[in-house]
Design an enzyme around this catalytic site. Structure first.
Site, PDB file in Angstrom:
ATOM      1  N   ASN A   9       0.857  -1.193   0.000  1.00  0.00           N
ATOM      2  CA  ASN A   9       0.000   0.000   0.000  1.00  0.00           C
ATOM      3  C   ASN A   9       0.893   1.243   0.000  1.00  0.00           C
ATOM      4  O   ASN A   9       1.445   1.602   1.031  1.00  0.00           O
ATOM      5  CB  ASN A   9      -0.894  -0.040   1.253  1.00  0.00           C
ATOM      6  CG  ASN A   9      -1.706   1.231   1.424  1.00  0.00           C
ATOM      7  OD1 ASN A   9      -1.853   2.008   0.479  1.00  0.00           O
ATOM      8  ND2 ASN A   9      -2.239   1.437   2.620  1.00  0.00           N
ATOM      9  N   LYS A  11       0.055   4.279  -0.305  1.00  0.00           N
ATOM     10  CA  LYS A  11      -0.607   5.493   0.224  1.00  0.00           C
ATOM     11  C   LYS A  11      -0.415   6.641  -0.782  1.00  0.00           C
ATOM     12  O   LYS A  11      -0.450   6.371  -1.978  1.00  0.00           O
ATOM     13  CB  LYS A  11      -0.085   5.812   1.622  1.00  0.00           C
ATOM     14  CG  LYS A  11      -0.155   4.568   2.526  1.00  0.00           C
ATOM     15  CD  LYS A  11       0.117   4.820   3.959  1.00  0.00           C
ATOM     16  CE  LYS A  11       0.045   3.475   4.710  1.00  0.00           C
ATOM     17  NZ  LYS A  11       0.114   3.633   6.156  1.00  0.00           N
ATOM     18  N   HIS A  87      -9.522   1.302   5.458  1.00  0.00           N
ATOM     19  CA  HIS A  87      -8.161   1.484   5.987  1.00  0.00           C
ATOM     20  C   HIS A  87      -8.208   2.486   7.143  1.00  0.00           C
ATOM     21  O   HIS A  87      -8.991   3.439   7.116  1.00  0.00           O
ATOM     22  CB  HIS A  87      -7.225   1.982   4.885  1.00  0.00           C
ATOM     23  CG  HIS A  87      -5.795   2.015   5.339  1.00  0.00           C
ATOM     24  ND1 HIS A  87      -5.278   3.064   6.056  1.00  0.00           N
ATOM     25  CD2 HIS A  87      -4.797   1.102   5.222  1.00  0.00           C
ATOM     26  CE1 HIS A  87      -4.012   2.795   6.352  1.00  0.00           C
ATOM     27  NE2 HIS A  87      -3.695   1.610   5.854  1.00  0.00           N
ATOM     28  N   GLU A  89      -6.516   4.958   7.915  1.00  0.00           N
ATOM     29  CA  GLU A  89      -6.397   6.383   7.556  1.00  0.00           C
ATOM     30  C   GLU A  89      -7.707   6.918   6.983  1.00  0.00           C
ATOM     31  O   GLU A  89      -8.042   8.088   7.170  1.00  0.00           O
ATOM     32  CB  GLU A  89      -5.221   6.588   6.591  1.00  0.00           C
ATOM     33  CG  GLU A  89      -3.895   6.477   7.343  1.00  0.00           C
ATOM     34  CD  GLU A  89      -2.787   5.774   6.589  1.00  0.00           C
ATOM     35  OE1 GLU A  89      -2.780   5.776   5.352  1.00  0.00           O
ATOM     36  OE2 GLU A  89      -1.894   5.201   7.274  1.00  0.00           O
ATOM     37  N   GLU A 159      -5.009  -4.585  11.241  1.00  0.00           N
ATOM     38  CA  GLU A 159      -3.968  -3.563  11.375  1.00  0.00           C
ATOM     39  C   GLU A 159      -4.230  -2.737  12.633  1.00  0.00           C
ATOM     40  O   GLU A 159      -5.030  -1.788  12.596  1.00  0.00           O
ATOM     41  CB  GLU A 159      -3.984  -2.629  10.163  1.00  0.00           C
ATOM     42  CG  GLU A 159      -3.706  -3.310   8.846  1.00  0.00           C
ATOM     43  CD  GLU A 159      -3.253  -2.298   7.802  1.00  0.00           C
ATOM     44  OE1 GLU A 159      -2.109  -2.392   7.360  1.00  0.00           O
ATOM     45  OE2 GLU A 159      -4.047  -1.416   7.453  1.00  0.00           O
ATOM     46  N   GLY A 165       2.852   2.595  10.738  1.00  0.00           N
ATOM     47  CA  GLY A 165       3.795   3.680  10.501  1.00  0.00           C
ATOM     48  C   GLY A 165       4.603   4.097  11.717  1.00  0.00           C
ATOM     49  O   GLY A 165       5.206   5.169  11.735  1.00  0.00           O
ATOM     50  N   SER A 201       3.764  -1.725  10.441  1.00  0.00           N
ATOM     51  CA  SER A 201       5.225  -1.736  10.604  1.00  0.00           C
ATOM     52  C   SER A 201       5.873  -3.062  10.206  1.00  0.00           C
ATOM     53  O   SER A 201       6.860  -3.477  10.800  1.00  0.00           O
ATOM     54  CB  SER A 201       5.613  -1.342  12.038  1.00  0.00           C
ATOM     55  OG  SER A 201       5.200  -0.019  12.311  1.00  0.00           O
TER      56      SER A 201
HETATM   57  P1  PGA Z   1       3.029   0.601   7.627  1.00  0.00           P
HETATM   58  O1  PGA Z   1       1.540   0.811   7.046  1.00  0.00           O
HETATM   59  O2  PGA Z   1       3.563  -0.663   7.036  1.00  0.00           O
HETATM   60  O3  PGA Z   1       3.775   1.824   7.157  1.00  0.00           O
HETATM   61  O4  PGA Z   1       2.917   0.524   9.104  1.00  0.00           O
HETATM   62  C1  PGA Z   1       0.656  -0.270   6.947  1.00  0.00           C
HETATM   63  C2  PGA Z   1      -0.670   0.194   6.393  1.00  0.00           C
HETATM   64  O5  PGA Z   1      -1.099   1.312   6.688  1.00  0.00           O
HETATM   65  O6  PGA Z   1      -1.343  -0.543   5.647  1.00  0.00           O
END
Ligand code: PGA
Length: 238
Positions: A9, A11, A87, A89, A159, A165, A201
């Site tokens: 992903n 983003k 997601h 976000e 998640e 992140g 992460s």
């Molecule tokens: P990340 O993001 O690997 O940067 O923690 C995962 C995600 O948001 O799907």
């Protein structure tokens, strides 16, 4: 053991088509789903021969006056097979609630695409001991209208919001235990145990320890999917 899947992903990255094409080339491997920004779907699709294509979001209406939105039919026309729904976000930065996520999930499935429903608790919810309650609500609200007939088009991604992140992933053992719970709730909702990915992460160093857990069917990766050396390490465990 069934084959693992890794979804990248991106983003709102990278800033140019040129960089997107380079990342696509580096990620083009069996078992990978590349999920670029929608503007870059076409150039990325043109570079993929083995990896599949995913989208980060889709609106539920078929067409019409929805400025700024992208429909599932438009995504389908660009060879998209997977679409993220819910997601963290989208939930927390853009304020998407369970009802909207349920409509989007339904639209993705109705179009014959695979929905990757993302669920996860915030740090505050975890501290309050509410993780299971939150996951149950997120899963049941999104999948209650799906029933058994489209259940093979559903994938889930667990998640934990606090792990996204942050460089602070859930432990593989705890992630596997929670994913077992996620599967049991999903079974109740769609009468089938879906594949469930872990996200938060994941990188080239730790992906192997998540994949060592039978319950974890793959990974949804953000930050590390933008770095060529991390990409090749993650691909090497597929
Ligand atoms: P990340 O993001 O690997 O940067 O923690 C995962 C995600 O948001 O799907």
């Amino acid at each position: 053991m069934a084959k693992k899947t890794v979804m990248f992903n991106w983003k709102m990255n990278p800033p140019t088509i040129r960089e997107a094409e380079d990342l696509a080339r580096a990620s083009d491997h069996q078992g990978v789903v590349v999920i670029p920004p929608s503007l870059f779907l076409k150039p990325v699709a043109d570079r993929l021969t083995r990896a599949k294509l995913g989208a980060q979001d889709a609106f539920y209406a078929e067409k019409g006056a929805f400025t700024g939105e992208v429909s599932v039919q438009e995504l389908k026309d660009l060879c998209v097979e997977y679409v993220l729904a819910g997601h963290s976000e989208r939930r927390h930065t853009f304020g998407e609630g369970d009802a909207l996520i349920a409509k989007k999930t339904k639209a993705i499935l109705d179009a014959g695409l695979t929905a990757v429903l993302c669920v996860g608790e915030t740090e505050q919810e975890k501290r309050a001991g509410r993780t299971r309650e939150v996951l149950k609500r997120q899963i049941e609200s999104a999948l209650s209208s799906v029933g058994g007939n489209r259940s093979d088009q559903v994938i889930l991604a667990y998640e934990p919001v606090w792990a996204i992140g942050t460089g602070n992933p859930e432990t593989p053992e705890d992630a596997a235990e929670t994913i077992e719970y996620v599967k049991s709730v999903a079974l109740g909702a769609i009468r089938r145990v879906p594949r469930v990915l872990y996200g938060g992460s994941v990188d080239g160093e730790n992906i192997g320890s998540f994949f060592a857990q039978d319950e974890i069917d793959g990974a949804l990766v953000g930050g590390a999917s933008l770095k060529p050396d991390e990409i090749s390490k993650m691909i090497s465990v597929l």
